[in-house]
Design a protein around this motif. Structure first.
Motif, PDB file in Angstrom:
ATOM      1  N   ALA A  43      31.529 -88.219  34.636  1.00 11.65           N
ATOM      2  CA  ALA A  43      33.882 -87.653  34.463  1.00 11.65           C
ATOM      3  C   ALA A  43      33.791 -87.033  35.294  1.00 11.65           C
ATOM      4  O   ALA A  43      34.944 -87.487  35.450  1.00 11.65           O
ATOM      5  N   GLY A  44      33.292 -86.733  35.965  1.00  9.47           N
ATOM      6  CA  GLY A  44      33.819 -85.994  37.179  1.00  9.47           C
ATOM      7  C   GLY A  44      34.780 -87.469  38.068  1.00  9.47           C
ATOM      8  O   GLY A  44      35.266 -86.704  39.171  1.00  9.47           O
ATOM      9  N   GLY A  45      33.704 -88.137  38.385  1.00 12.38           N
ATOM     10  CA  GLY A  45      34.005 -89.080  39.257  1.00 12.38           C
ATOM     11  C   GLY A  45      35.795 -90.139  38.876  1.00 12.38           C
ATOM     12  O   GLY A  45      36.472 -90.551  39.403  1.00 12.38           O
ATOM     13  N   ILE A  46      35.569 -90.126  37.446  1.00 12.74           N
ATOM     14  CA  ILE A  46      36.215 -90.379  36.244  1.00 12.74           C
ATOM     15  C   ILE A  46      37.648 -89.675  36.541  1.00 12.74           C
ATOM     16  O   ILE A  46      38.696 -90.435  36.986  1.00 12.74           O
ATOM     17  N   SER A  47      37.433 -88.416  36.968  1.00  8.19           N
ATOM     18  CA  SER A  47      38.650 -87.555  36.675  1.00  8.19           C
ATOM     19  C   SER A  47      38.886 -87.380  38.445  1.00  8.19           C
ATOM     20  O   SER A  47      39.889 -87.431  38.530  1.00  8.19           O
ATOM     21  N   LEU A  48      38.346 -87.819  39.523  1.00  3.70           N
ATOM     22  CA  LEU A  48      38.735 -88.108  41.094  1.00  3.70           C
ATOM     23  C   LEU A  48      39.924 -89.368  40.499  1.00  3.70           C
ATOM     24  O   LEU A  48      40.880 -89.314  41.158  1.00  3.70           O
ATOM     25  N   GLY A  49      39.302 -90.618  40.039  1.00  5.74           N
ATOM     26  CA  GLY A  49      39.892 -91.763  40.087  1.00  5.74           C
ATOM     27  C   GLY A  49      41.165 -91.479  39.606  1.00  5.74           C
ATOM     28  O   GLY A  49      42.198 -92.000  40.156  1.00  5.74           O
ATOM     29  N   LEU A  50      41.060 -90.485  38.712  1.00  2.00           N
ATOM     30  CA  LEU A  50      42.385 -90.027  37.904  1.00  2.00           C
ATOM     31  C   LEU A  50      43.531 -89.626  38.731  1.00  2.00           C
ATOM     32  O   LEU A  50      45.305 -89.883  38.737  1.00  2.00           O
ATOM     33  N   VAL A  51      43.276 -89.204  39.897  1.00  2.00           N
ATOM     34  CA  VAL A  51      43.866 -88.067  40.908  1.00  2.00           C
ATOM     35  C   VAL A  51      44.835 -89.179  41.332  1.00  2.00           C
ATOM     36  O   VAL A  51      46.180 -88.689  42.465  1.00  2.00           O
ATOM     37  N   GLY A  52      44.000 -90.067  41.736  1.00  2.00           N
ATOM     38  CA  GLY A  52      44.640 -91.364  42.508  1.00  2.00           C
ATOM     39  C   GLY A  52      45.224 -92.142  42.200  1.00  2.00           C
ATOM     40  O   GLY A  52      46.645 -92.223  42.847  1.00  2.00           O
ATOM     41  N   HIS A  53      45.673 -92.144  41.127  1.00  2.00           N
ATOM     42  CA  HIS A  53      46.638 -92.010  40.438  1.00  2.00           C
ATOM     43  C   HIS A  53      47.665 -92.024  40.116  1.00  2.00           C
ATOM     44  O   HIS A  53      49.265 -91.702  40.085  1.00  2.00           O
ATOM     45  N   THR A  54      47.219 -90.563  39.622  1.00  2.00           N
ATOM     46  CA  THR A  54      48.741 -89.703  40.068  1.00  2.00           C
ATOM     47  C   THR A  54      48.885 -89.467  40.860  1.00  2.00           C
ATOM     48  O   THR A  54      50.924 -90.057  41.255  1.00  2.00           O
ATOM     49  N   ALA A  55      48.659 -90.111  42.447  1.00  2.00           N
ATOM     50  CA  ALA A  55      49.033 -89.770  43.442  1.00  2.00           C
ATOM     51  C   ALA A  55      50.567 -91.104  44.007  1.00  2.00           C
ATOM     52  O   ALA A  55      51.484 -91.208  44.411  1.00  2.00           O
ATOM     53  N   LEU A  56      50.023 -92.498  43.162  1.00  2.00           N
ATOM     54  CA  LEU A  56      50.587 -93.802  42.570  1.00  2.00           C
ATOM     55  C   LEU A  56      51.720 -93.540  42.445  1.00  2.00           C
ATOM     56  O   LEU A  56      52.940 -93.964  42.585  1.00  2.00           O
ATOM     57  N   ALA A  57      51.384 -92.757  41.451  1.00  2.00           N
ATOM     58  CA  ALA A  57      52.637 -92.398  40.246  1.00  2.00           C
ATOM     59  C   ALA A  57      53.242 -92.250  40.454  1.00  2.00           C
ATOM     60  O   ALA A  57      54.617 -92.322  40.473  1.00  2.00           O
ATOM     61  N   ALA A  58      52.937 -91.079  41.482  1.00  2.00           N
ATOM     62  CA  ALA A  58      54.258 -89.478  41.816  1.00  2.00           C
ATOM     63  C   ALA A  58      55.369 -90.444  42.992  1.00  2.00           C
ATOM     64  O   ALA A  58      56.269 -90.267  42.839  1.00  2.00           O
ATOM     65  N   LEU A  59      54.813 -91.179  43.939  1.00  2.00           N
ATOM     66  CA  LEU A  59      54.657 -91.244  44.998  1.00  2.00           C
ATOM     67  C   LEU A  59      55.857 -92.639  43.973  1.00  2.00           C
ATOM     68  O   LEU A  59      57.193 -92.649  45.118  1.00  2.00           O
ATOM     69  N   GLY A  60      55.521 -93.549  43.955  1.00  2.00           N
ATOM     70  CA  GLY A  60      56.303 -94.320  43.210  1.00  2.00           C
ATOM     71  C   GLY A  60      57.960 -93.794  42.026  1.00  2.00           C
ATOM     72  O   GLY A  60      58.521 -94.122  42.505  1.00  2.00           O
ATOM     73  N   LEU A  61      57.077 -93.217  40.901  1.00  2.00           N
ATOM     74  CA  LEU A  61      58.387 -92.701  40.389  1.00  2.00           C
ATOM     75  C   LEU A  61      58.926 -92.153  41.013  1.00  2.00           C
ATOM     76  O   LEU A  61      60.056 -91.808  40.449  1.00  2.00           O
ATOM     77  N   GLY A  62      58.819 -90.280  41.849  1.00  2.00           N
ATOM     78  CA  GLY A  62      59.948 -89.916  42.460  1.00  2.00           C
ATOM     79  C   GLY A  62      60.908 -90.825  43.104  1.00  2.00           C
ATOM     80  O   GLY A  62      61.943 -90.828  43.046  1.00  2.00           O
TER      81      GLY A  62
END
Length: 208
Positions: A43-62
């Protein structure tokens, strides 16, 4: 964000997170095979993966919002339509038991890494983030990248809290769901109805 938007974000996020999918089944299978600590590590690893998706989404959408408010609004409408599509698919889910395959024993570090890689390599998560997060970003947001990052991090934290608990209690939970396949269908359909409702509401709001 208004208080209503925050509540809607949290409720929808929780429904999405508790709906059994690839990540949830991975956590449960690892926990059943190796114990609660294995489920928590996954579960911790999955949540870390979501942090990566967050960074990509934030940069792209911003970047899109800074370039064109109209383009960002179009992206929101497309995202709302995608949420409706996902909701309809969940609503059409039929009763089915969980398919939990046994996993080979692995170290906690490897389970953590596998959880992160499983999430990061799932293109459906990327698409979902690009569709979901913009719905809660006002077009006149002063710092859209920071807001998207905050929403993504909140989703990641909620994911760990929910899936961590699932990993810890996986044995009892999986037995209960397997004995009651209709309960699993109910979870899918409740989440589906919420996503359809949210998608329609947000799409309508963007047009007024």
């Amino acid at each position: 964000m208004s208080e209503t938007q925050i509540i809607l974000f949290l409720l929808t996020s929780l429904l999405v997170i508790v709906t059994p999918g690839q990540d949830m089944i991975l956590v449960m299978s690892r926990s059943l095979a190796q114990g609660s600590s294995a489920g928590l590590a996954t579960a911790g690893g999955i949540s870390l993966g979501l942090v990566g998706h967050t960074a990509l989404a934030a940069l792209g959408l911003g970047s899109i919002l800074m370039a064109s408010a109209t383009l960002f609004m179009i992206l929101k409408l497309v995202g709302a339509a995608y949420l409706v599509y996902l909701g309809v698919r969940l609503l059409r889910t039929r009763a089915a038991a969980l398919d939990l395959s046994e996993a080979r024993p692995s170290s906690l570090a490897r389970l953590f890494a596998e959880g992160a890689l499983s999430n990061l390599s799932n293109p459906k998560v990327t698409i979902f983030y690009l569709a979901f997060l913009p719905q809660f970003v006002p077009g006149d947001a002063e710092h859209p990248t920071l807001l998207i990052s905050g929403l993504g991090m909140a989703f990641s934290l909620l994911t760990f809290l929910v899936k961590g608990l699932v990993g810890y209690f996986a044995g009892a939970l999986s037995a209960w769901l397997r004995a009651r396949p209709r309960a699993l269908t109910g979870v899918h359909r409740t989440s589906g109805a919420m996503m359809v409702g949210m998608g329609v509401k947000l799409a309508f709001e963007r047009r007024t």
